[in-house]
Design a protein around this motif. Structure first.
Motif, PDB file in Angstrom:
ATOM      1  N   SER A 154       0.845  -1.199   0.000  1.00  0.00           N
ATOM      2  CA  SER A 154       0.000   0.000   0.000  1.00  0.00           C
ATOM      3  C   SER A 154       0.876   1.243   0.000  1.00  0.00           C
ATOM      4  N   VAL A 155       0.339   2.329  -0.546  1.00  0.00           N
ATOM      5  CA  VAL A 155       1.128   3.553  -0.656  1.00  0.00           C
ATOM      6  C   VAL A 155       1.518   4.076   0.726  1.00  0.00           C
ATOM      7  N   ARG A 156       0.667   3.914   1.727  1.00  0.00           N
ATOM      8  CA  ARG A 156       1.006   4.376   3.079  1.00  0.00           C
ATOM      9  C   ARG A 156       2.204   3.603   3.615  1.00  0.00           C
ATOM     10  N   VAL A 157       2.200   2.296   3.447  1.00  0.00           N
ATOM     11  CA  VAL A 157       3.320   1.482   3.932  1.00  0.00           C
ATOM     12  C   VAL A 157       4.585   1.819   3.147  1.00  0.00           C
ATOM     13  N   SER A 158       4.442   2.043   1.840  1.00  0.00           N
ATOM     14  CA  SER A 158       5.599   2.467   1.045  1.00  0.00           C
ATOM     15  C   SER A 158       6.129   3.808   1.529  1.00  0.00           C
ATOM     16  N   ALA A 159       5.227   4.704   1.910  1.00  0.00           N
ATOM     17  CA  ALA A 159       5.639   6.030   2.378  1.00  0.00           C
ATOM     18  C   ALA A 159       6.435   5.924   3.674  1.00  0.00           C
ATOM     19  N   TYR A 160       5.880   5.240   4.684  1.00  0.00           N
ATOM     20  CA  TYR A 160       6.647   5.199   5.929  1.00  0.00           C
ATOM     21  C   TYR A 160       7.826   4.242   5.843  1.00  0.00           C
ATOM     22  N   GLY A 161       7.789   3.300   4.905  1.00  0.00           N
ATOM     23  CA  GLY A 161       8.960   2.466   4.655  1.00  0.00           C
ATOM     24  C   GLY A 161      10.103   3.285   4.067  1.00  0.00           C
ATOM     25  N   THR A 162       9.769   4.240   3.223  1.00  0.00           N
ATOM     26  CA  THR A 162      10.796   5.094   2.634  1.00  0.00           C
ATOM     27  C   THR A 162      11.301   6.118   3.640  1.00  0.00           C
ATOM     28  N   VAL A 163      10.471   6.500   4.585  1.00  0.00           N
ATOM     29  CA  VAL A 163      10.953   7.323   5.709  1.00  0.00           C
ATOM     30  C   VAL A 163      11.977   6.521   6.505  1.00  0.00           C
ATOM     31  N   ASP A 164      11.708   5.235   6.712  1.00  0.00           N
ATOM     32  CA  ASP A 164      12.661   4.368   7.408  1.00  0.00           C
ATOM     33  C   ASP A 164      13.958   4.252   6.608  1.00  0.00           C
ATOM     34  N   GLU A 165      13.841   4.146   5.293  1.00  0.00           N
ATOM     35  CA  GLU A 165      15.025   4.093   4.430  1.00  0.00           C
ATOM     36  C   GLU A 165      15.821   5.397   4.541  1.00  0.00           C
ATOM     37  N   THR A 166      15.116   6.524   4.584  1.00  0.00           N
ATOM     38  CA  THR A 166      15.790   7.808   4.787  1.00  0.00           C
ATOM     39  C   THR A 166      16.585   7.769   6.081  1.00  0.00           C
ATOM     40  N   ASN A 167      15.976   7.223   7.127  1.00  0.00           N
ATOM     41  CA  ASN A 167      16.649   7.152   8.419  1.00  0.00           C
ATOM     42  C   ASN A 167      17.904   6.280   8.344  1.00  0.00           C
ATOM     43  N   ALA A 168      17.854   5.225   7.551  1.00  0.00           N
ATOM     44  CA  ALA A 168      19.046   4.384   7.391  1.00  0.00           C
ATOM     45  C   ALA A 168      20.178   5.166   6.724  1.00  0.00           C
ATOM     46  N   THR A 169      19.839   6.026   5.761  1.00  0.00           N
ATOM     47  CA  THR A 169      20.877   6.839   5.132  1.00  0.00           C
ATOM     48  C   THR A 169      21.439   7.866   6.113  1.00  0.00           C
ATOM     49  N   VAL A 170      20.582   8.352   7.012  1.00  0.00           N
ATOM     50  CA  VAL A 170      21.064   9.269   8.057  1.00  0.00           C
ATOM     51  C   VAL A 170      22.072   8.543   8.946  1.00  0.00           C
ATOM     52  N   GLY A 171      21.801   7.279   9.246  1.00  0.00           N
ATOM     53  CA  GLY A 171      22.746   6.495  10.038  1.00  0.00           C
ATOM     54  C   GLY A 171      24.108   6.396   9.375  1.00  0.00           C
ATOM     55  N   LEU A 172      24.117   6.239   8.063  1.00  0.00           N
ATOM     56  CA  LEU A 172      25.390   6.213   7.328  1.00  0.00           C
ATOM     57  C   LEU A 172      26.092   7.567   7.400  1.00  0.00           C
ATOM     58  N   ALA A 173      25.334   8.641   7.235  1.00  0.00           N
ATOM     59  CA  ALA A 173      25.934   9.979   7.309  1.00  0.00           C
ATOM     60  C   ALA A 173      26.511  10.234   8.699  1.00  0.00           C
ATOM     61  N   ARG A 174      25.827   9.761   9.715  1.00  0.00           N
ATOM     62  CA  ARG A 174      26.309   9.978  11.093  1.00  0.00           C
ATOM     63  C   ARG A 174      27.681   9.349  11.333  1.00  0.00           C
ATOM     64  N   LEU A 175      28.016   8.309  10.579  1.00  0.00           N
ATOM     65  CA  LEU A 175      29.330   7.679  10.720  1.00  0.00           C
ATOM     66  C   LEU A 175      30.461   8.645  10.388  1.00  0.00           C
ATOM     67  N   HIS A 176      30.159   9.677   9.575  1.00  0.00           N
ATOM     68  CA  HIS A 176      31.184  10.614   9.113  1.00  0.00           C
ATOM     69  C   HIS A 176      31.044  11.999   9.721  1.00  0.00           C
ATOM     70  N   ALA A 177      30.022  12.196  10.551  1.00  0.00           N
ATOM     71  CA  ALA A 177      29.750  13.519  11.120  1.00  0.00           C
ATOM     72  C   ALA A 177      30.350  13.645  12.517  1.00  0.00           C
ATOM     73  N   THR A 178      30.669  14.872  12.876  1.00  0.00           N
ATOM     74  CA  THR A 178      31.176  15.167  14.217  1.00  0.00           C
ATOM     75  C   THR A 178      30.474  16.419  14.740  1.00  0.00           C
TER      76      THR A 178
END
Length: 190
Positions: free
Chosen positions: A29-53
């Motif tokens: 469903s589009v709603r599940v795809s939407a919040y699933g992609t928010v979760d994917e965004t959060n995973a990319t934030v986790g990668l960025a945090r590895l390089h941030a100070t």
């Protein structure tokens, strides 16, 4: 309080999942795809945090928490029925958006205006932040699409819109306050 004592439940084996209000919907469903992609965004934030100070790392940590809030908001539809639930659903609020705006403004003060589009890259952190931006934009498109069919908190859309701008400006900050931005040269390889 969340208690995760068992990770697999087998309740999704037939291609459905439960929303925050208990309703069962198709996993596609589009709603599940939407919040699933928010979760994917959060995973990319986790990668960025590895390089941030410093301040950047702290800001990304706050954003990561906000994205969980956003997922909770999106997985519980029908805001007008919130009073009928046995709990108070978590909703995105104006304060989360205005915080992003203040942070964008503060970062932008350090930057010279762009005279060209920029390419993702420069530093590892900048490249990661541009990945965050593009996945965030996809999440925003899916949330907007959901809002054409179902009830969605308007602050959820506004938050994602502002967050992608935040990632763009933060990417420039990560590139030595824009000095190491990789500029687009139209037609360079013709």
């Amino acid at each position: 309080m969340v208690v995760l004592s068992k990770i697999y439940t087998k309740t999704g084996d037939a291609g459905e999942t439960a929303l925050g209000n208990g309703a069962r919907v198709a996993k596609h469903s589009v709603r599940v795809s939407a919040y699933g992609t928010v979760d994917e965004t959060n995973a990319t934030v986790g990668l960025a945090r590895l390089h941030a100070t410093g301040d950047m790392a702290e800001a990304l940590k706050r954003i990561s928490n906000d994205l969980f809030d956003l997922g909770a908001d999106l997985c519980t539809p029908d805001r007008h029925l919130d009073a009928g639930l046995s709990y108070t659903p978590l909703r995105m609020i104006e304060g989360q958006i205005s915080r992003l705006e203040r942070e964008i403004d503060a970062m932008n003060e350090k930057l010279t205006p762009l005279r060209s589009f920029i390419l993702p890259g420069g530093s590892v952190l900048a490249a990661q932040l541009h990945l965050c931006r593009t996945v965030c934009r996809r999440a925003e498109r899916l949330v907007v699409e959901t809002a054409t069919m179902e009830d969605v908190n308007p602050d959820a859309v506004r938050y994602l819109n502002r967050l992608s701008d935040w990632f763009f400006v933060a990417g420039r900050i990560a590139n030595n306050d824009g000095k190491d931005d990789v500029l687009w040269v139209p037609g360079l390889t013709r």
